[in-house]
Design an enzyme around this catalytic site. Sequence first.
Site, PDB file in Angstrom:
ATOM      1  N   ALA A  97      10.543  -0.264  -9.978  1.00  0.00           N
ATOM      2  CA  ALA A  97      11.729  -1.030 -10.374  1.00  0.00           C
ATOM      3  C   ALA A  97      11.393  -2.094 -11.419  1.00  0.00           C
ATOM      4  CB  ALA A  97      12.343  -1.692  -9.142  1.00  0.00           C
ATOM      5  N   GLU A 118       2.484  -8.894 -12.176  1.00  0.00           N
ATOM      6  CA  GLU A 118       2.039  -7.748 -11.361  1.00  0.00           C
ATOM      7  C   GLU A 118       0.677  -8.064 -10.756  1.00  0.00           C
ATOM      8  OE1 GLU A 118       2.867  -4.849  -9.984  1.00  0.00           O
ATOM      9  OE2 GLU A 118       0.781  -4.638  -9.360  1.00  0.00           O
ATOM     10  N   ALA A 119       0.561  -7.840  -9.448  1.00  0.00           N
ATOM     11  CA  ALA A 119      -0.692  -8.159  -8.753  1.00  0.00           C
ATOM     12  C   ALA A 119      -1.839  -7.223  -9.147  1.00  0.00           C
ATOM     13  CB  ALA A 119      -0.461  -8.096  -7.242  1.00  0.00           C
ATOM     14  N   HIS A 133       7.773   6.421   2.115  1.00  0.00           N
ATOM     15  CA  HIS A 133       9.071   6.079   1.543  1.00  0.00           C
ATOM     16  C   HIS A 133       9.733   4.883   2.241  1.00  0.00           C
ATOM     17  CE1 HIS A 133       9.332  10.619   0.324  1.00  0.00           C
ATOM     18  NE2 HIS A 133       8.602   9.921  -0.516  1.00  0.00           N
TER      19      HIS A 133
HETATM   20  C1  FAD Z   1       1.147   7.807  -1.874  1.00  0.00           C
HETATM   21  C2  FAD Z   1       2.611   7.792  -2.241  1.00  0.00           C
HETATM   22  C3  FAD Z   1       3.255   8.987  -2.559  1.00  0.00           C
HETATM   23  C4  FAD Z   1       4.612   8.978  -2.888  1.00  0.00           C
HETATM   24  N1  FAD Z   1       5.192  10.124  -3.354  1.00  0.00           N
HETATM   25  C5  FAD Z   1       6.441  10.077  -3.873  1.00  0.00           C
HETATM   26  C6  FAD Z   1       6.989  11.198  -4.552  1.00  0.00           C
HETATM   27  O1  FAD Z   1       6.344  12.223  -4.758  1.00  0.00           O
HETATM   28  N2  FAD Z   1       8.255  11.091  -5.016  1.00  0.00           N
HETATM   29  C7  FAD Z   1       9.008   9.965  -4.831  1.00  0.00           C
HETATM   30  O2  FAD Z   1      10.171   9.956  -5.223  1.00  0.00           O
HETATM   31  N3  FAD Z   1       8.502   8.889  -4.206  1.00  0.00           N
HETATM   32  C8  FAD Z   1       7.232   8.905  -3.772  1.00  0.00           C
HETATM   33  N4  FAD Z   1       6.686   7.781  -3.222  1.00  0.00           N
HETATM   34  C9  FAD Z   1       7.545   6.582  -3.059  1.00  0.00           C
HETATM   35  C10 FAD Z   1       7.892   5.884  -4.379  1.00  0.00           C
HETATM   36  O3  FAD Z   1       6.774   5.851  -5.224  1.00  0.00           O
HETATM   37  C11 FAD Z   1       8.412   4.484  -4.045  1.00  0.00           C
HETATM   38  O4  FAD Z   1       9.623   4.596  -3.306  1.00  0.00           O
HETATM   39  C12 FAD Z   1       8.700   3.626  -5.270  1.00  0.00           C
HETATM   40  O5  FAD Z   1       7.603   3.596  -6.128  1.00  0.00           O
HETATM   41  C13 FAD Z   1       9.059   2.209  -4.821  1.00  0.00           C
HETATM   42  O6  FAD Z   1       9.331   1.437  -5.944  1.00  0.00           O
HETATM   43  P1  FAD Z   1       9.401  -0.147  -5.844  1.00  0.00           P
HETATM   44  O7  FAD Z   1       9.647  -0.629  -7.224  1.00  0.00           O
HETATM   45  O8  FAD Z   1      10.343  -0.508  -4.781  1.00  0.00           O
HETATM   46  O9  FAD Z   1       7.972  -0.597  -5.337  1.00  0.00           O
HETATM   47  P2  FAD Z   1       6.500  -0.342  -5.989  1.00  0.00           P
HETATM   48  O10 FAD Z   1       6.560   0.760  -7.006  1.00  0.00           O
HETATM   49  O11 FAD Z   1       5.598  -0.200  -4.861  1.00  0.00           O
HETATM   50  O12 FAD Z   1       6.259  -1.674  -6.798  1.00  0.00           O
HETATM   51  C14 FAD Z   1       5.989  -2.925  -6.224  1.00  0.00           C
HETATM   52  C15 FAD Z   1       5.030  -3.637  -7.163  1.00  0.00           C
HETATM   53  O13 FAD Z   1       4.983  -5.004  -6.815  1.00  0.00           O
HETATM   54  C16 FAD Z   1       3.645  -5.443  -6.854  1.00  0.00           C
HETATM   55  N5  FAD Z   1       3.564  -6.588  -5.955  1.00  0.00           N
HETATM   56  C17 FAD Z   1       3.776  -6.607  -4.611  1.00  0.00           C
HETATM   57  N6  FAD Z   1       3.635  -7.859  -4.129  1.00  0.00           N
HETATM   58  C18 FAD Z   1       3.348  -8.650  -5.196  1.00  0.00           C
HETATM   59  C19 FAD Z   1       3.093 -10.038  -5.362  1.00  0.00           C
HETATM   60  N7  FAD Z   1       3.147 -10.885  -4.314  1.00  0.00           N
HETATM   61  N8  FAD Z   1       2.814 -10.512  -6.603  1.00  0.00           N
HETATM   62  C20 FAD Z   1       2.782  -9.686  -7.665  1.00  0.00           C
HETATM   63  N9  FAD Z   1       3.007  -8.349  -7.575  1.00  0.00           N
HETATM   64  C21 FAD Z   1       3.299  -7.840  -6.358  1.00  0.00           C
HETATM   65  C22 FAD Z   1       2.842  -4.236  -6.402  1.00  0.00           C
HETATM   66  O14 FAD Z   1       1.499  -4.323  -6.799  1.00  0.00           O
HETATM   67  C23 FAD Z   1       3.610  -3.110  -7.073  1.00  0.00           C
HETATM   68  O15 FAD Z   1       3.136  -2.840  -8.367  1.00  0.00           O
HETATM   69  C24 FAD Z   1       5.340   7.753  -2.859  1.00  0.00           C
HETATM   70  C25 FAD Z   1       4.697   6.553  -2.562  1.00  0.00           C
HETATM   71  C26 FAD Z   1       3.340   6.558  -2.257  1.00  0.00           C
HETATM   72  C27 FAD Z   1       2.659   5.250  -1.962  1.00  0.00           C
END
Ligand code: FAD
Length: 511
Positions: free
Chosen positions: A14, A34-35, A445
């Site tokens: 996101a 980003e951490a 997920h």
């Molecule tokens: C192993 C794995 C396989 C998956 N396979 C799939 C798939 O095939 N298809 C699919 O649709 N989904 C898949 N997913 C799920 C999907 O990737 C996630 O739902 C999606 O990436 C979530 O997005 P997000 O932006 O909410 O969080 P994230 O993409 O997790 O981003 C959060 C970010 O915030 C950063 N962060 C957290 N806390 C802090 C802080 N205090 N300070 C600074 N930075 C911070 C983290 O380092 C990270 O970069 C998978 C996930 C994993 C882990």
Amino acid sequence: MATFEFILVGGGTAGCVLAARLSEDPSTRVLLLEAGAAEPSAGMADPLAWPRLAGTSVDWNYATVPQRGTDNAVISWPRGKVLGGSSGINGMMHIRGDRAGYDAWAATGASDWNYNTMLPFLKRSEASEAGDPAYRGKDGPMRVGPGPAGDPLWEACFEAATEAGHSRNDDGNGNGKTAEGTSWNDMNVVDGRRQSSADAYLGATAGRPNLTVVTKAHARRLILDGGICHGVEYRVGGETRTAFADREVILTAGAIGSPELLMLSGIGPARHLRDLGIDVRADLPGVGGNLQDHPKSQIAYTATRTVRTGRYARKPHVLLRGDPAAAPDLQMIFIDLPVHPRWVPGPEDGYSVIFSLMTPASRGTVRLASADPTRAPLIDPNYLANPADVSRMIAGLRAAREVGGAHALADLRDQELFPGPDVEPGASDTAAHAYLRRTVTSYFHPVGTCALGRGQLAVVDPELRVRGIECLRVADASVMPTLVSGNTNAAVLAIAERAAALVTGEETVPA
Ligand SMILES: Cc1cc2nc3c(=O)[nH]c(=O)nc-3n(C[C@H](O)[C@H](O)[C@H](O)COP(=O)(O)OP(=O)(O)OC[C@H]3O[C@@H](n4cnc5c(N)ncnc54)[C@H](O)[C@@H]3O)c2cc1C
């Protein structure tokens, strides 16, 4: 002291979308914290190597608390810690899920969050060569499509699924009526390489002077004054720094990181915060609650010969109804290994049908272990706590067995290795339940920990603003009130696209 219009905390799926969209206006100064590191680690680009990324430096390396529903197992919970976040380490499947999953969001009282209102943003995020333009995006940043045809195992799995009665769906992402049936997976892979959210969205921002990206920057708390969020305190290179936002701080730290940062800042369930000695700035009981994940298990077969080709090729998935009267609630995918229950050694040649419950009723929590921001939070997805989830997973086991044992796979199949003949779902649900207790793990997920809605437990309102605190939003997987019936990344991209439209005023949602 640095000042920006917007500060984004978390450069994952996101965060990269919002960084790119909000910095399109050259007069808007945006900071993305980003951490993790900016540089992809070895193997990240290779679409077959993702399982080996867990436990490396690009993973937060979380684990659940012992899970009562799965024989007290502590289950590993990878989360991306790198620019691109979990989209940098995920399985790259781009699967939106059925429209019913989005329509269920409206039931939280946020009536403006449903399939029809999300469709423009699902389309905006993607570029799909195939499919009906009424449902598919054609020029978004994330290029999606299936891999090349021709791997004998995956083609046989597709045939086995249709033979078992899961009819062919020519575009599971773009059939406006239903995502149900057997479809080829769209993938976030371009020219044989992973395309994370950072790859897809941040490429276009290179050279924008109004976007500052700081990596290896761990946000530790929000700077609040009288119910207004002014900025973020973070650690980078051994130093503590502060950054201030003239307009808003937007949390994009994911389903674990966003509720964690809110609670560390005094926004969350008052009692939990007081127990840890944290000053309560806003008593929001929903923060860190409502945690949901797709539980998954598998049925595994040995093969008559090696089935691994080691090349990237198109793969199918199946979306089905365990309960014919309900919305699609089970998904099956396939892998070229006989997956063993935890800690059981055994043969390596074979295949597995993974099955997962898309609409779990069990709810868990993310809680702080301490007021120390360097301590990992306590993650309790509460797998299989609700008996309805057990019976629906048993329906999944039954459906997976029909596909895994279908004639189309007869030439490759040696024998069913796990669970084997001792577990006959239907005849003995007790044995099937015992197998699930030994085998359920995370499908990776997590959602729901800063849920949108209008009720007491809603954390953000329908414009994604944190209730009771001004100038603060959350816009990531944590705002989904319930899981979609697909892999979550595509839905998160769309949430972030919509969040950008809400922030810039392109869209408004009735309050
Ligand atoms: C192993 C794995 C396989 C998956 N396979 C799939 C798939 O095939 N298809 C699919 O649709 N989904 C898949 N997913 C799920 C999907 O990737 C996630 O739902 C999606 O990436 C979530 O997005 P997000 O932006 O909410 O969080 P994230 O993409 O997790 O981003 C959060 C970010 O915030 C950063 N962060 C957290 N806390 C802090 C802080 N205090 N300070 C600074 N930075 C911070 C983290 O380092 C990270 O970069 C998978 C996930 C994993 C882990």
